[in-house]
Motif scaffolding. Structure first.
Motif, PDB file in Angstrom:
ATOM      1  N   ASN A  77       6.859  14.312  10.445  1.00  0.00           N
ATOM      2  CA  ASN A  77       7.058  13.350  11.533  1.00  0.00           C
ATOM      3  C   ASN A  77       8.218  13.783  12.422  1.00  0.00           C
ATOM      4  OD1 ASN A  77       6.223  10.335   9.627  1.00  0.00           O
ATOM      5  ND2 ASN A  77       4.940  11.783  10.727  1.00  0.00           N
ATOM      6  N   ARG A 104       3.336   6.132   2.447  1.00  0.00           N
ATOM      7  CA  ARG A 104       3.798   7.515   2.377  1.00  0.00           C
ATOM      8  C   ARG A 104       3.233   8.321   3.548  1.00  0.00           C
ATOM      9  NH1 ARG A 104       3.303  12.735  -0.315  1.00  0.00           N
ATOM     10  NH2 ARG A 104       1.069  12.552  -0.512  1.00  0.00           N
ATOM     11  N   LEU A 105       1.935   8.126   3.837  1.00  0.00           N
ATOM     12  CA  LEU A 105       1.315   8.874   4.931  1.00  0.00           C
ATOM     13  C   LEU A 105       1.768   8.369   6.293  1.00  0.00           C
ATOM     14  CD1 LEU A 105      -2.278   9.409   3.530  1.00  0.00           C
ATOM     15  CD2 LEU A 105      -0.482  11.105   3.798  1.00  0.00           C
ATOM     16  N   VAL A 115       6.259  14.339   4.419  1.00  0.00           N
ATOM     17  CA  VAL A 115       5.695  13.646   5.563  1.00  0.00           C
ATOM     18  C   VAL A 115       6.787  13.326   6.581  1.00  0.00           C
ATOM     19  CG1 VAL A 115       4.587  11.514   6.294  1.00  0.00           C
ATOM     20  CG2 VAL A 115       3.765  12.709   4.266  1.00  0.00           C
ATOM     21  N   GLU A 116       7.967  12.910   6.068  1.00  0.00           N
ATOM     22  CA  GLU A 116       9.065  12.617   6.996  1.00  0.00           C
ATOM     23  C   GLU A 116       9.425  13.834   7.820  1.00  0.00           C
ATOM     24  OE1 GLU A 116      11.163  11.403   3.354  1.00  0.00           O
ATOM     25  OE2 GLU A 116      12.483  10.508   4.870  1.00  0.00           O
ATOM     26  N   ASN A 144       0.837  -1.203   0.000  1.00  0.00           N
ATOM     27  CA  ASN A 144       0.000   0.000   0.000  1.00  0.00           C
ATOM     28  C   ASN A 144       0.872   1.254   0.000  1.00  0.00           C
ATOM     29  OD1 ASN A 144      -1.801   2.082   0.367  1.00  0.00           O
ATOM     30  ND2 ASN A 144      -3.029   1.006   1.895  1.00  0.00           N
ATOM     31  N   TYR A 191       0.715  18.579   7.183  1.00  0.00           N
ATOM     32  CA  TYR A 191       1.427  17.307   7.342  1.00  0.00           C
ATOM     33  C   TYR A 191       2.490  17.111   6.255  1.00  0.00           C
ATOM     34  CZ  TYR A 191       1.899  12.307   8.422  1.00  0.00           C
ATOM     35  OH  TYR A 191       2.363  11.058   8.773  1.00  0.00           O
ATOM     36  N   ARG A 248      -7.438   2.660   2.592  1.00  0.00           N
ATOM     37  CA  ARG A 248      -6.604   3.097   1.476  1.00  0.00           C
ATOM     38  C   ARG A 248      -5.370   3.867   1.951  1.00  0.00           C
ATOM     39  NH1 ARG A 248      -6.383   6.142  -3.210  1.00  0.00           N
ATOM     40  NH2 ARG A 248      -6.972   8.009  -2.107  1.00  0.00           N
ATOM     41  N   GLU A 249      -5.552   4.688   2.985  1.00  0.00           N
ATOM     42  CA  GLU A 249      -4.494   5.645   3.308  1.00  0.00           C
ATOM     43  C   GLU A 249      -3.784   5.369   4.625  1.00  0.00           C
ATOM     44  OE1 GLU A 249      -6.720   9.297   3.197  1.00  0.00           O
ATOM     45  OE2 GLU A 249      -6.295   9.551   1.066  1.00  0.00           O
ATOM     46  N   SER A 250      -4.384   4.517   5.463  1.00  0.00           N
ATOM     47  CA  SER A 250      -3.830   4.333   6.807  1.00  0.00           C
ATOM     48  C   SER A 250      -3.085   3.027   6.972  1.00  0.00           C
ATOM     49  CB  SER A 250      -4.977   4.313   7.807  1.00  0.00           C
ATOM     50  OG  SER A 250      -5.037   5.448   8.537  1.00  0.00           O
ATOM     51  N   LEU A 251      -3.728   1.961   6.527  1.00  0.00           N
ATOM     52  CA  LEU A 251      -3.272   0.634   6.917  1.00  0.00           C
ATOM     53  C   LEU A 251      -2.785  -0.165   5.721  1.00  0.00           C
ATOM     54  CD1 LEU A 251      -6.230  -0.238   9.309  1.00  0.00           C
ATOM     55  CD2 LEU A 251      -3.925   0.451   9.952  1.00  0.00           C
ATOM     56  N   GLN A 289      -3.651  18.013   5.420  1.00  0.00           N
ATOM     57  CA  GLN A 289      -2.559  17.377   4.681  1.00  0.00           C
ATOM     58  C   GLN A 289      -1.467  18.371   4.341  1.00  0.00           C
ATOM     59  OE1 GLN A 289      -3.591  14.676   1.570  1.00  0.00           O
ATOM     60  NE2 GLN A 289      -4.605  13.326   3.020  1.00  0.00           N
ATOM     61  N   TYR A 339      -0.505  12.168  11.490  1.00  0.00           N
ATOM     62  CA  TYR A 339      -1.771  12.355  10.773  1.00  0.00           C
ATOM     63  C   TYR A 339      -2.492  11.021  10.669  1.00  0.00           C
ATOM     64  CZ  TYR A 339      -4.857  13.182   6.723  1.00  0.00           C
ATOM     65  OH  TYR A 339      -5.932  13.267   5.877  1.00  0.00           O
ATOM     66  N   ALA A 369       1.936  16.518   3.181  1.00  0.00           N
ATOM     67  CA  ALA A 369       1.511  15.522   2.194  1.00  0.00           C
ATOM     68  C   ALA A 369       0.981  16.170   0.920  1.00  0.00           C
ATOM     69  CB  ALA A 369       0.455  14.595   2.786  1.00  0.00           C
ATOM     70  N   LYS A 424      -0.522   3.509  16.127  1.00  0.00           N
ATOM     71  CA  LYS A 424       0.827   3.416  15.590  1.00  0.00           C
ATOM     72  C   LYS A 424       1.597   4.716  15.764  1.00  0.00           C
ATOM     73  CE  LYS A 424      -0.142   4.583  10.774  1.00  0.00           C
ATOM     74  NZ  LYS A 424      -0.094   4.094   9.388  1.00  0.00           N
ATOM     75  N   TRP A 425       0.883   5.831  15.986  1.00  0.00           N
ATOM     76  CA  TRP A 425       1.582   7.117  16.147  1.00  0.00           C
ATOM     77  C   TRP A 425       1.961   7.401  17.587  1.00  0.00           C
ATOM     78  CZ3 TRP A 425       3.672   8.679  12.050  1.00  0.00           C
ATOM     79  CH2 TRP A 425       3.041   8.546  10.816  1.00  0.00           C
ATOM     80  N   ILE A 447       0.264   4.333  -0.726  1.00  0.00           N
ATOM     81  CA  ILE A 447      -0.320   5.567  -0.190  1.00  0.00           C
ATOM     82  C   ILE A 447      -0.226   5.580   1.332  1.00  0.00           C
ATOM     83  CG2 ILE A 447      -2.428   6.936  -0.036  1.00  0.00           C
ATOM     84  CD1 ILE A 447      -3.283   5.725  -2.680  1.00  0.00           C
ATOM     85  N   ALA A 448      -0.645   4.471   1.938  1.00  0.00           N
ATOM     86  CA  ALA A 448      -0.572   4.393   3.397  1.00  0.00           C
ATOM     87  C   ALA A 448       0.878   4.485   3.860  1.00  0.00           C
ATOM     88  CB  ALA A 448      -1.209   3.096   3.889  1.00  0.00           C
ATOM     89  N   GLY A 473       4.890   8.075   6.822  1.00  0.00           N
ATOM     90  CA  GLY A 473       6.213   8.672   6.976  1.00  0.00           C
ATOM     91  C   GLY A 473       7.338   7.869   6.362  1.00  0.00           C
TER      92      GLY A 473
END
Lengths: 315, 506
Positions: free
Chosen positions: B333, A202-203, B329-330, A197, B307, B346-349, B304, B339, B309, B414-415, A199-200, A205
């Motif tokens: 962080n 990249r987000l 993003v780095e 994934n 962040y 799609r964007e998290s996991l 974003q 974030y 992004a 995770k954050w 996209i995930a 980090g």
């Protein structure tokens, strides 16, 4: 007990590839005269080493969700440039090897940068690179073959320290390094995540772009190593020498159970995958058939093997 | 004035009676009635998630009701399919444009209803029909222009022309003016009134209350899947409309807390990112700052952009001790900014990977010893996080095996090892069960009490009211209101989101 074994094998498709190789070797060893001799098996391993090394880079790239279609061309470039880049007054031959690997790695960096920063899809980027390199070689080397006199390369292609071909020992070292990078370093963990994934990732980090430059440079470097080994075994480099290794490298990766869609896989499967490919080729050669038929049989065989071991699980 | 003729009501062209519809056991519409009558412009109002889209989908046959019936011209239709809706003359102009960008204006307008002759497209007849509707909606562009060459507002007009090409008896317009210029919106308003006079039934969905009051004569208000008003608009004020849309019971979901504002950690002037424009924003450690407004008003780009992004710029910046915005993003962080995206699949996991690796992913590099991953430290981190957030299940299982609520907990957890100074959350409770919601709320307030700045973007207005110290409301990319503690109410948030002039809080 029986069931848990089956599920465990299903969870690790590379085990299946390993079992398949063992079966083929045992059956062929009992039925074909000469197949089971140490000299023949050693020869098969030596041939597998070339595929295995180039497929190491391919494994990393495919796991991260990409593909490197330039490995064949990079191997050819290395095999042809090495004799030209080796200075005559270097008794070790290492300078030529260093220069060649630097170029191979540089090609990989260009691939990675194109894919990461110019957003060219890897399949296009690396295919264009391969075409570009083929054209360049025709201009540089013409159509003629070049012979190698670099002592280090000749040693690599013919020496047998500890009774094992030097190429096989090199493959063992590459395998250890690849498995370590993939399963024991943060880099390897990130590759898997990026492949599954992006996209995930990249987000979360992860430096996705930087990782992909590193990846393709590793793939270029390893294709260069494979090209040099091939040159050492062949003693001659010529245009097209690396071509067959493109399909072989991808087939070895997929035979080893690595998902062609990325995100899942291991080099531990690519190793038996490479051996399986070489063994099948050898068996086909035994059958008395014209080159055309051999090619057709080889292609069909790859498809058949993939159906058995490398099929994508439905998601 | 949009006076409704005071003759006896015409029979409804299409009508929904007592319709129920849910998704995955989650009821969205709970017995809704609505009747669209010829010669009337009917407004449909409701907050995000009130069930408006679902109701439109039922009226256009895209969804079937689980209970209740759809009635066309007085007769009940048992299986109301899109085909049946077309035959009944119902045309919908969706919010998401459904045009094919490679095809021309004319081809798009005719798409799916090409006039045919001898089995071939009759381009002559097509051109004639297209000409008629284009003149109606004021499209002057060459009919052969590809859609991709048109700006968004013009595409919306083509979309409307496409609906009219079918000569509908019922026209459903879902937020038709959101991408239109003032001039185009004026053309559309004239058109709607003309169509009404020609006897069409129009259903008009909009968040612009002025438009609604100018065009519509009747309103249905939806709230949490129930009709809270079905009445004539004569003599109704904007404030009354807002009151009809909000005002549910405060649930016992939210923790009690007292404000503990620390040092200022973010100050932005003239911040632009994506569709967020000219945002001024400041916040302190220990605050929970809400970001509200209707869906898609630039809130996500705002988060974003902070962040790293999406590309962002600002006139003046101070964020987590840095005088410039994070470029990646780095970099964000590294500043201690984390974030949590809205779309966790799609964007998290990394869904196919284990719970453990998903929890450890941002920390793997930090935990490594030399080149090698430290399995031991990772395992400790994972078991610690699982325990702290009560994440159920074997951490070796793929994260996709977890329920939505538990997945969201993983995405948040995770954050935590990074001890973020600024935690940005994009709709963290969407599709999350009540118990997990309560846990997440308590955690956010606890993080704030420990000195984290929590920026909570939410489409759930009660969350903003009961959890936040202050709320920034976005409208069309800009901040349309900043509500301080004590003045935050659903009415104030919805009012600012709809662009009503701010009223002095009592």
């Amino acid at each position: 007990m029986n069931r848990s074994l089956v599920t465990r094998v299903a969870a690790h498709p590379w085990v299946l590839t390993l079992v398949l190789v063992a079966l083929v070797w045992i059956v062929a060893g009992f039925t074909l005269r000469g197949f089971g001799s140490w000299g023949h098996l050693r020869y098969l391993l030596e041939l597998s080493a070339v595929i295995g090394i180039v497929a190491a880079g391919q494994t990393l790239v495919v796991i991260a969700g990409g593909i490197d279609l330039s490995v064949g061309a990079v191997m050819t470039v290395s095999a042809i440039l090495l004799p030209l880049l080796s200075p005559a007054d270097d008794p070790t031959g290492l300078a030529g090897i260093g220069a060649t690997l630097a170029i191979a790695t540089g090609i990989g960096i260009l691939n990675g940068a194109g894919a990461a920063y110019l957003r060219v899809p890897p399949i296009i980027m690396t295919l264009a690179m391969a075409t570009f390199l083929q054209g360049l070689l025709i201009i540089v080397a013409g159509g003629s073959a070049v012979s190698v006199s670099n002592p280090a390369v000749i040693w690599l292609g013919s020496a047998r320290p500890l009774g094992l071909p030097a190429g096989v020992i090199l493959w063992i070292l590459v395998s250890a390094a690849t498995l370590y990078a993939l399963h024991r370093t943060p880099f390897g963990a990130r590759l898997m995540a990026i492949g599954a994934n992006p996209i995930a990732s990249r987000l979360s980090g992860l430096a996705v772009d930087r990782a992909s430059v590193r990846l393709y440079s590793a793939s270029g470097f390893l294709a260069g190593v494979a090209g040099i080994l091939l040159l050492g075994m062949n003693r001659q480099g010529y245009a097209g020498i690396g071509d067959p290794y493109l399909l072989s490298s991808i087939a070895a990766v997929v035979l080893g159970g690595t998902s062609i869609l990325g995100g899942r896989g291991t080099y531990a499967g690519t190793v038996p995958g490479a051996i399986l490919l070489v063994t099948s080729t050898a068996l086909i050669t035994v059958v008395n058939a014209s080159p055309g038929w051999r090619s057709i049989m080889f292609g069909s065989l790859i498809l058949a093997l993939l159906l058995v071991s490398g099929r994508e699980a439905r998601r | 004035m949009s006076a409704e003729p005071s003759m006896p009501l015409n029979e409804a062209t299409v009508e929904a009676r007592g319709v129920h519809r849910g998704f995955f056991g989650n009821p969205v519409l709970k017995g809704v009635d609505i009747a669209l009558r010829p010669g009337r412009v009917h407004a449909l109002l409701g907050e995000n998630g009130a069930g408006k889209s679902t109701l439109i989908n039922l009226l256009s046959g895209a969804l079937l009701p689980h209970a209740g019936e759809v009635i066309v011209d007085g007769g009940s239709v048992s299986r109301f399919s899109p085909e049946a809706a077309r035959r009944a003359g119902i045309a919908v102009v969706q919010q998401e444009l459904s045009l094919v960008s490679e095809l021309s204006i004319a081809e798009n307008i005719g798409l799916g209803a090409y006039p045919r002759r001898f089995g071939l497209v009759d381009y002559g007849a097509l051109a004639e029909g297209v000409e008629q509707v284009c003149r109606l909606v004021g499209i002057q562009e060459n009919r052969g222009t590809p859609i991709s060459a048109l700006p968004l507002g013009r595409r919306q007009m083509v979309e409307i022309a496409k609906a009219l090409f079918r000569r509908p008896r019922v026209l459903i317009l879902d937020e038709p003016t959101s991408s239109l210029s003032a001039h185009e919106a004026g053309v559309l308003a004239d058109l709607v009134l003309r169509l009404r006079d020609e006897g069409l039934a129009v259903l008009y969905i909009s968040h612009r209350l002025n438009e609604v009051l100018a065009l519509c004569s009747h309103v249905t208000v939806l709230k949490d899947g129930v009709v809270t008003a079905d009445r004539s608009l004569a003599g109704v004020s904007p404030d009354e409309l807002v009151r009809l849309m909000v005002g549910r019971d405060a649930e016992h979901l939210f923790p009690s807390w007292s404000p503990v504002a620390g040092k200022e950690i973010v100050r932005l002037e003239g911040f632009c990112a994506g569709s967020a424009r000219d945002v001024s924003f400041h916040a302190r450690r220990g605050e929970v700052v809400g970001v509200g407004g209707l869906v898609g008003q630039g809130q996500e780009d705002f988060l974003q952009g902070l962040y790293g992004a999406v590309a962002a710029r600002a006139e003046a910046v101070s964020i987590a001790g840095s005088a410039s915005l994070p470029k990646s993003v780095e970099a964000a962080n590294a500043l201690g900014i984390a974030y949590v995206p809205a779309d966790r699949k799609r964007e998290s996991l990394v869904l196919t990977h284990s719970i453990a690796i998903n929890l450890a992913l941002p920390s793997i590099g930090r935990l490594a010893r030399g080149w090698s991953r430290s399995r031991h430290a990772e395992a400790e981190l994972v078991s610690d996080l699982s325990a702290r957030l009560a994440i159920k299940g074997d951490p070796a299982r793929p994260v996709q095996a977890l329920s939505g609520g538990n997945q969201q907990k993983v995405a948040l957890a995770k954050w935590l090892p990074l001890k973020p100074a600024i935690l940005l959350l994009n709709d963290p409770t969407r599709g999350v069960d009540l118990d997990t919601k309560r846990e997440i709320y308590r955690m956010l307030r606890a993080l704030a009490a420990d000195g984290t700045l929590v920026v909570l973007m939410s489409s759930d207005t009660p969350e903003l009211v009961h959890l936040c110290d202050r709320v920034y409301v976005f409208r069309e990319g800009r901040v349309s209101g900043v509500l301080a503690h004590g003045t935050i109410s659903e009415e104030a948030i919805v009012g600012a989101a709809l662009g009503l002039p701010e009223r002095k809080a009592a």
